[in-house]
Design an enzyme around this catalytic site. Structure first.
Site, PDB file in Angstrom:
ATOM      1  N   ASP A 135     -16.346   2.949   6.357  1.00  0.00           N
ATOM      2  CA  ASP A 135     -15.519   1.951   5.670  1.00  0.00           C
ATOM      3  C   ASP A 135     -16.361   0.722   5.358  1.00  0.00           C
ATOM      4  OD1 ASP A 135     -13.233   1.005   4.500  1.00  0.00           O
ATOM      5  OD2 ASP A 135     -12.325   0.308   6.363  1.00  0.00           O
ATOM      6  N   HIS A 142     -11.683 -10.549  -0.340  1.00  0.00           N
ATOM      7  CA  HIS A 142     -11.145 -10.171   0.976  1.00  0.00           C
ATOM      8  C   HIS A 142     -12.020 -10.730   2.098  1.00  0.00           C
ATOM      9  CE1 HIS A 142      -9.439  -7.810   4.229  1.00  0.00           C
ATOM     10  NE2 HIS A 142     -10.624  -7.271   4.474  1.00  0.00           N
ATOM     11  N   GLU A 208      -4.204  -1.505   4.602  1.00  0.00           N
ATOM     12  CA  GLU A 208      -5.314  -2.001   3.785  1.00  0.00           C
ATOM     13  C   GLU A 208      -5.388  -1.159   2.521  1.00  0.00           C
ATOM     14  OE1 GLU A 208      -8.851  -2.005   6.295  1.00  0.00           O
ATOM     15  OE2 GLU A 208      -8.464  -4.095   6.817  1.00  0.00           O
ATOM     16  N   GLU A 210      -7.261   0.366  -0.297  1.00  0.00           N
ATOM     17  CA  GLU A 210      -8.659   0.682  -0.566  1.00  0.00           C
ATOM     18  C   GLU A 210      -8.742   1.893  -1.501  1.00  0.00           C
ATOM     19  OE1 GLU A 210     -11.159   0.940   2.904  1.00  0.00           O
ATOM     20  OE2 GLU A 210      -9.903  -0.411   4.084  1.00  0.00           O
ATOM     21  N   ASP A 242      -6.053   2.193   4.938  1.00  0.00           N
ATOM     22  CA  ASP A 242      -6.739   2.117   6.224  1.00  0.00           C
ATOM     23  C   ASP A 242      -5.892   1.254   7.164  1.00  0.00           C
ATOM     24  OD1 ASP A 242      -8.837   2.476   8.018  1.00  0.00           O
ATOM     25  OD2 ASP A 242      -9.809   0.624   7.396  1.00  0.00           O
ATOM     26  N   ARG A 246      -4.128  -5.547  13.767  1.00  0.00           N
ATOM     27  CA  ARG A 246      -4.939  -6.779  13.749  1.00  0.00           C
ATOM     28  C   ARG A 246      -5.105  -7.390  15.137  1.00  0.00           C
ATOM     29  NH1 ARG A 246      -7.529  -5.856   9.207  1.00  0.00           N
ATOM     30  NH2 ARG A 246      -6.153  -5.816   7.398  1.00  0.00           N
ATOM     31  N   GLN A 249      -7.623  -5.268  16.977  1.00  0.00           N
ATOM     32  CA  GLN A 249      -8.910  -5.482  16.315  1.00  0.00           C
ATOM     33  C   GLN A 249      -9.533  -6.822  16.714  1.00  0.00           C
ATOM     34  OE1 GLN A 249      -8.514  -5.474  12.034  1.00  0.00           O
ATOM     35  NE2 GLN A 249     -10.685  -5.880  11.659  1.00  0.00           N
ATOM     36  N   LYS A 262      -8.530   0.345  14.383  1.00  0.00           N
ATOM     37  CA  LYS A 262      -8.714   0.974  13.072  1.00  0.00           C
ATOM     38  C   LYS A 262      -8.559   2.485  13.090  1.00  0.00           C
ATOM     39  CE  LYS A 262     -10.100  -2.489  10.467  1.00  0.00           C
ATOM     40  NZ  LYS A 262      -9.602  -2.722   9.113  1.00  0.00           N
ATOM     41  N   THR A 266      -5.690   6.839   9.191  1.00  0.00           N
ATOM     42  CA  THR A 266      -6.121   6.418   7.859  1.00  0.00           C
ATOM     43  C   THR A 266      -5.547   7.433   6.883  1.00  0.00           C
ATOM     44  OG1 THR A 266      -8.174   5.484   8.726  1.00  0.00           O
ATOM     45  CG2 THR A 266      -8.116   5.960   6.364  1.00  0.00           C
ATOM     46  N   GLU A 373      -3.914 -11.026   4.748  1.00  0.00           N
ATOM     47  CA  GLU A 373      -4.123 -12.042   3.721  1.00  0.00           C
ATOM     48  C   GLU A 373      -2.811 -12.482   3.074  1.00  0.00           C
ATOM     49  OE1 GLU A 373      -7.322  -9.316   2.075  1.00  0.00           O
ATOM     50  OE2 GLU A 373      -7.794 -11.218   1.078  1.00  0.00           O
TER      51      GLU A 373
HETATM   52 MN    MN Z   1     -10.628  -0.899   6.016  1.00  0.00          MN
END
Ligand code: MN
Length: 429
Positions: A135, A142, A208, A210, A242, A246, A249, A262, A266, A373
């Site tokens: 990743d 970002h 996320e 992506e 993904d 948080r 993490q 993480k 996914t 975000e």
């Molecule tokens: Mn990611």
């Protein structure tokens, strides 16, 4: 332009202007009939799937070297490994077969009936066995937003960020196909900064947005892939969610990077859009200043004009609401640079490896590709229809990503990747 990308092409299979799967797309996927176990390789066209096993059996792909083995395999691995000349030959043959002025399949009702499967009758599976998942962190917007939140605006980007495509090694075992629901992860966190961490279900479950690139032919250990040859190693592209915890993490990531926050799940979309189908939508990437080191200087334009969005359906609600609107063309580092960087030390990529872009955000707040975000680390809750608000995902919430390239009168789309949060199963911590 490759003839298969001609905007004027039409299929005898009906395709609406908003369909993601016109004849200019022809994405590959792996499916099974509902209630059965046999895996088939197919190509999406409108609301149907062309079963390539049926097509080769009927002798209609004889121009494609090895088609018998490649399209009766269990997944896309052998075809992806076969390389660009085989991909191009297959795309040309399939494109011809589906055209409105080509009678072979169109005027053969029994074969057509067998080879064109309604999407409502099948289930999609992972397109390939994913051996390794990397990743990246390629969106400047970002990375700057996250850096601003955690380190302040002066230190938003780390000193390496403009010189190399930052990445970490993810986990392939928990990559799942769209439609797979997953349990909220449990783990350690320490959001209050107290002396001891706590254990329990994540309280900051995020998505996320992506894109992911699937590797075709790999490289031998010790032999880097030059940036100018990188595109020959990339088979196609999928949507990636993904999912990220948080709180887990934030507590675990220093000093070695993302781990349990993480790797619990996914999700990827099932249809692999071939890089050949994306050719008309290549655009210049953002200017790169400072100029990258020579091994990262990409001679071609590999920005991709792909409109992207995220939709949230809160637990109990009937409708999804769009919460993000962005575009892949904002990405600072492109896939060729990622491949060149990944292999420059001699690391070998293998067929089926997944290289994801990292969260794709644009410059305005509506274009941020994750809740971290969008809610500025939970300080600005999202107001949703029906009076609901969200900072992070709650049990029962469904999150869906979609994306497409807008052509004139048609869309080369990625379909969707969707998943729902199930309650945690909490074991004593
Ligand atoms: Mn990611």
């Amino acid at each position: 332009m490759h003839p298969s990308n001609d905007p004027a092409l039409r299929s005898f299979v009906p395709v609406g202007p908003d369909s993601h799967f016109p004849i200019q797309n022809l994405p590959y996927g792996v499916f099974r009939w509902k209630g059965e176990t046999d895996q088939h390789i197919g190509v999406a066209i409108g609301d149907y799937v062309l079963d390539l096993g049926c097509v080769v059996e009927a002798g209609l792909l004889d121009d494609v070297t090895g088609a018998d083995e490649l399209f009766t395999a269990n997944d896309l691995g052998p075809f992806m490994a076969a390389g660009k000349s085989v991909w191009t030959a297959a795309r040309s043959a399939i494109s011809r077969l589906l055209r409105d002025n080509e009678p072979t399949l169109r005027d053969h009702p029994t074969l057509r009936q067998r080879a064109l499967v309604p999407m409502t009758e099948i289930e999609m599976l992972l397109p390939v066995t994913i051996g390794d998942y990397t990743d990246f962190y390629s969106s400047r917007e970002h990375a700057s937003n996250v850096g601003t939140m955690f380190r302040g605006p002066d230190k938003a980007l780390m000193p390496n960020w403009l010189h190399l495509p930052v990445a970490y090694h993810g986990r392939a075992s928990s990559v799942v196909v769209s439609g797979t629901d997953f349990r909220r992860p449990c783990g350690q966190s320490n959001r209050s900064g107290s002396a001891r961490p706590s254990f329990g279900p994540s309280q900051a479950l995020d998505f996320e947005l992506e894109l992911g690139f699937l590797i075709g032919p790999g490289n031998p250990l010790g032999e880097p892939i030059p940036v100018a040859e990188a595109a020959d190693h990339v088979f196609g592209c999928v949507l990636v969610n993904d999912w990220s915890a948080r709180d887990i993490q934030q507590w675990e990531y220093v000093p070695l990077g993302p781990f349990l926050g993480k790797n619990f799940c996914t999700s990827i979309s099932p249809w692999v859009v071939p890089m050949l189908a994306l050719e008309p939508f290549r655009v210049p990437g953002p200017p790169q200043d400072p100029e990258p080191l020579p091994y990262l200087r990409c001679p071609d334009d590999w920005g991709l004009d792909i409109e992207l969005g995220a939709w949230l359906r809160p637990n109990g609600a009937n409708d999804s609401e769009r919460i993000c609107r962005t575009n892949a063309k904002h990405l600072y580092w492109n896939v060729c640079q990622q491949v060149a960087h990944h292999t420059v030390n001699g690391c070998n990529l293998r067929t089926g490896d997944l290289l994801a872009t990292g969260t794709i955000s644009g410059s305005d707040p509506g274009s941020y590709g994750c809740l971290l975000e969008l809610t500025w680390n939970g300080t600005k809750p999202l107001s949703l229809g029906g009076g609901q608000t969200r900072t992070y995902l709650e049990d029962g919430d469904r999150l869906t990503l979609s994306g497409w390239c807008q052509g004139q009168g048609y869309r080369v789309g990625f379909g969707i990747v969707t998943g729902r949060v199930l309650p945690a199963v909490q074991k004593p911590g």
